[in-house]
Enzyme design. Structure first.
Site, mmCIF file in Angstrom:
data_model
loop_
_atom_site.group_PDB
_atom_site.id
_atom_site.type_symbol
_atom_site.label_atom_id
_atom_site.label_comp_id
_atom_site.label_asym_id
_atom_site.label_seq_id
_atom_site.Cartn_x
_atom_site.Cartn_y
_atom_site.Cartn_z
ATOM 1 N N ILE A 36 37.401 104.713 -14.254
ATOM 2 C CA ILE A 36 36.698 103.645 -14.961
ATOM 3 C C ILE A 36 35.821 102.945 -13.921
ATOM 4 O O ILE A 36 36.329 102.394 -12.940
ATOM 5 C CB ILE A 36 37.678 102.611 -15.571
ATOM 6 C CG1 ILE A 36 38.845 103.290 -16.290
ATOM 7 C CG2 ILE A 36 36.928 101.619 -16.449
ATOM 8 C CD1 ILE A 36 38.476 104.093 -17.487
ATOM 9 N N TYR A 37 34.505 102.983 -14.129
ATOM 10 C CA TYR A 37 33.568 102.370 -13.190
ATOM 11 C C TYR A 37 33.154 101.001 -13.702
ATOM 12 O O TYR A 37 32.961 100.804 -14.902
ATOM 13 C CB TYR A 37 32.335 103.256 -13.013
ATOM 14 C CG TYR A 37 32.631 104.458 -12.157
ATOM 15 C CD1 TYR A 37 32.461 104.409 -10.780
ATOM 16 C CD2 TYR A 37 33.100 105.643 -12.718
ATOM 17 C CE1 TYR A 37 32.742 105.503 -9.989
ATOM 18 C CE2 TYR A 37 33.390 106.736 -11.933
ATOM 19 C CZ TYR A 37 33.204 106.664 -10.570
ATOM 20 O OH TYR A 37 33.503 107.743 -9.783
ATOM 21 N N TYR A 38 33.002 100.085 -12.759
ATOM 22 C CA TYR A 38 32.618 98.713 -13.069
ATOM 23 C C TYR A 38 31.345 98.336 -12.348
ATOM 24 O O TYR A 38 31.053 98.852 -11.266
ATOM 25 C CB TYR A 38 33.744 97.746 -12.657
ATOM 26 C CG TYR A 38 34.883 97.755 -13.637
ATOM 27 C CD1 TYR A 38 34.922 96.848 -14.688
ATOM 28 C CD2 TYR A 38 35.907 98.684 -13.534
ATOM 29 C CE1 TYR A 38 35.948 96.880 -15.615
ATOM 30 C CE2 TYR A 38 36.946 98.716 -14.456
ATOM 31 C CZ TYR A 38 36.951 97.808 -15.485
ATOM 32 O OH TYR A 38 37.967 97.839 -16.402
ATOM 33 N N ALA A 103 31.138 100.114 -16.730
ATOM 34 C CA ALA A 103 29.861 100.833 -16.753
ATOM 35 C C ALA A 103 29.996 102.199 -17.418
ATOM 36 O O ALA A 103 29.107 102.619 -18.160
ATOM 37 C CB ALA A 103 29.322 100.996 -15.330
#
Length: 178
Positions: A36-38, A103
């Site tokens: 999970i990209y932030y 993101a």
């Protein structure tokens, strides 16, 4: 630590597996990963070429910060910091409450092979295909690591131009060979 790696598209992962076997290299492990990209509230990581990710895999949960990419020969290098966390859900809640925004999600099945201090992975990435990454973690300059990575790619019969973009960038629409 400096992560020096090269990534290539792999049309036939069976060929790479066969070459690894011929060299006496066995798969160390296979695992599912969900990343999970932030993005930060105070700057756009897409513009600064940074990454903040929460990875869920068979061993637990890790948060990773990666600095901007640096070209080193035919490889890329990035500063990388990793921290294991007890609860990914709690970490994601903290990130959300402090203004960080999700993101994208990258899901893959990853096979790990170890050649001394070199990690070779075959990645089947959902929505993108199969790739090989050859990686060395080092505290020193990356030129020697990049040369060693190039030699291993050649030994494994990996062809084509290296891919400098991340799986995240590829999923978000950046050209995979930038």
């Amino acid at each position: 630590m400096l992560e020096v790696e090269a990534k290539f598209a792999v049309p036939d992962p069976g060929e790479v597996r066969a070459r690894l076997t011929q060299q006496g290299v066995r798969m160390a492990r296979r695992q599912q990963e969900r990343d999970i990209y932030y993005n930060a509230p105070h700057r756009d990581f897409g513009e600064t070429d940074e990454a903040l990710r929460v990875r869920y895999d068979d061993t637990g949960v890790t948060v990773t910060y990666k600095g901007p990419k640096i070209r080193v020969g035919s490889a890329k290098a990035r500063e990388e910091f990793n921290l294991s966390v007890a609860s990914g859900e709690t970490l994601e809640t903290i990130l959300s409450r402090t203004g960080f925004l999700r993101a994208a999600v990258v899901s893959k099945v990853r096979e790990f092979y170890e050649i001394g201090d070199v990690t070779v992975t075959l990645d089947d990435v959902e929505g993108l295909g199969t790739f090989i990454e050859i990686e060395i973690l080092t505290e020193e300059g990356g030129e020697d690591a990049a040369r060693r990575i190039g030699a291993i790619a050649e030994d494994l019969g990996v062809e084509g131009p290296p891919i400098y973009t991340s799986y995240l960038e590829m999923l978000l629409g950046s050209s995979p060979r930038d």
